[in-house]
Design a protein around this motif. Sequence first.
Motif, PDB file in Angstrom:
ATOM      1  N   GLN A  12      -6.053   9.769  -1.975  1.00  0.00           N
ATOM      2  CA  GLN A  12      -5.017   8.731  -2.074  1.00  0.00           C
ATOM      3  C   GLN A  12      -3.731   9.180  -1.382  1.00  0.00           C
ATOM      4  N   LEU A  15      -4.118   8.749   2.256  1.00  0.00           N
ATOM      5  CA  LEU A  15      -3.981   7.359   2.701  1.00  0.00           C
ATOM      6  C   LEU A  15      -2.516   6.972   2.866  1.00  0.00           C
ATOM      7  N   SER A  16      -1.666   7.444   1.942  1.00  0.00           N
ATOM      8  CA  SER A  16      -0.254   7.071   2.098  1.00  0.00           C
ATOM      9  C   SER A  16       0.356   7.754   3.307  1.00  0.00           C
ATOM     10  N   ILE A  18      -1.266   8.046   6.090  1.00  0.00           N
ATOM     11  CA  ILE A  18      -1.647   7.154   7.190  1.00  0.00           C
ATOM     12  C   ILE A  18      -0.642   6.013   7.327  1.00  0.00           C
ATOM     13  N   CYS A  19      -0.141   5.503   6.162  1.00  0.00           N
ATOM     14  CA  CYS A  19       0.876   4.462   6.243  1.00  0.00           C
ATOM     15  C   CYS A  19       2.136   4.976   6.908  1.00  0.00           C
ATOM     16  N   LEU A  42       0.675   1.894  -2.587  1.00  0.00           N
ATOM     17  CA  LEU A  42      -0.188   3.071  -2.682  1.00  0.00           C
ATOM     18  C   LEU A  42       0.388   4.122  -3.622  1.00  0.00           C
TER      19      LEU A  42
ATOM     20  N   ASN D  17      -8.806   0.903  -0.891  1.00  0.00           N
ATOM     21  CA  ASN D  17      -7.576   1.383  -0.257  1.00  0.00           C
ATOM     22  C   ASN D  17      -7.857   1.957   1.126  1.00  0.00           C
ATOM     23  N   LEU D  18      -9.025   2.669   1.244  1.00  0.00           N
ATOM     24  CA  LEU D  18      -9.390   3.252   2.542  1.00  0.00           C
ATOM     25  C   LEU D  18      -9.602   2.156   3.577  1.00  0.00           C
ATOM     26  N   CYS D  21      -6.308   0.840   4.755  1.00  0.00           N
ATOM     27  CA  CYS D  21      -5.585   1.726   5.670  1.00  0.00           C
ATOM     28  C   CYS D  21      -6.234   1.749   7.046  1.00  0.00           C
TER      29      CYS D  21
END
Lengths: 88, 145, 161, 108
Positions: A12, A15-16, A18-19, A42, D17-18, D21
Amino acid sequence: MSNYLNILLYVQIGLSVICLYRIIIGPTIPDRMVGVDIFGILVVGICAIIAIQTERSYILDIGIAWIILSFIGTLTLAKYLTCKKLNE
Amino acid sequence: MKGMTIIVKKTTQLIAGMIFMYGIYIIVHGHLTPGGGFAGGVIVAGSFILVTLAYGGDFLKLVKEESGTTIIESLATIMVILIATAGFLFGTRVFFNNFLPKGVVGQLVSAGVLPLYNIFVGTEVAASIFIIFLSLIIFKEESPK
Amino acid sequence: MKYITLFILSLIFWLLLTFKLTVPNIIVGTVASVICSLFFGRFFVTNVYKLLQPQRYFWFIVYLFVFIWECLKANLDVAYRVLHPAMPIRPGIVKVKTILKSDLAKMLLANSITMTPGTISVDIIDDNLYIHWIYIRSEDPEVYTGIITGAFEKYIKRIIE
Amino acid sequence: MNNMISLIFITIGILFNLLGCIGIIRLPDTYNRLQAATKCVTLGCCSIFLGVLFHFGFSDAGVKALVAIPILFFTSTVGAHALIRGTYHFGIKLGEKSVKDDYKDAVQ
């Protein structure tokens, strides 16, 4: 069990990150604002997973507060994008 | 009618009250959980900022609202000073003296005067942050080019 | 009337949030709810007597299951378009006319459309919804009105109007 | 048993979520990015909160997670709506692949 939750937490957080890529690279201003909006949601997920891992219920409070402040920030940015004054 | 679209207005009707109650919850439980006066005050101010953003400035009569929040902020500051100096009445010579019973750890009514400080600091922070927002959007029009 | 409804709803929210039934908790919650209804009561929803009719709750539960099913389909659809190497997208903004009259029903319809297969509501002017669609399936207004709003409109009409 | 159910819900949420993204990186213009990201990430975080609800049971933390779900749903959808309307008024054109634009007439 606990290791598996650790792995999910790191996914997780990744992923943030990536943002953050979209926030930095994004070619126009609205692209960056989309990145900020998604980043706010996220982080709430990160708070929820940490609340399970440490068995403390008050971390969920931080998550809900983050939802509310992120919502007000998104509305302000959207109002800025429509090229109006803030008190109209 | 000015303001944002009808979707934002209707959602504001439903959610502004919940945001206000959540801010009060953070303030009142400040001695049991993280948060306290400052964080709760910011959320309470956020509910008013949300109404101002969604409905526009004419809805709340902004100039009248500004003088009202100024009065509330001053009253909260005076209350904080009064509680801080209340220790003199009980024969001691320290600021922030705890003159109330301490109660049981973990209950809502405990920790002496700490919840009172939290409540007044929360009021102070909410009023002053709303004043900052209002002055940003009011005085921008009157400033010379 | 509006003030009393907002007071009761705020008190229920407070009790859910704290989840303790002690006397100081209820006193603090009551005082906070009174302040909240004084501040925000003047623009709460007006037709509050509709909250007392039980058949609306039944249709709301049915609507909830329909909505969760549509929401899962939405996510699988978007997942297919994102993961496909050629990205089969055909975006555009279409105009859809709705039969709902009250503002609250329009808000619920627009929020539901935002969560369904590849659609997001851009603006709402009188009775017309403007919707950004990620893959326009047909050019005929009748057909795409049925595809977008057909699943929700009849339930929302029974819940709110 | 409850722990297993909560772990399954959290895993499903992180998969959504993946997907969101990946969408925010791959899709070509702002409107489509907002489409993919908002839906997937909102459903994913709702699923994570359901996992928290199953882990704690019906106690104070579980009810708090239950309260968080409708707040998250309303705020994220309304935020996405306001953001996409602001993007259109800011002057960003629709992408190259787009075929139809009915909103242009309504703005003027």
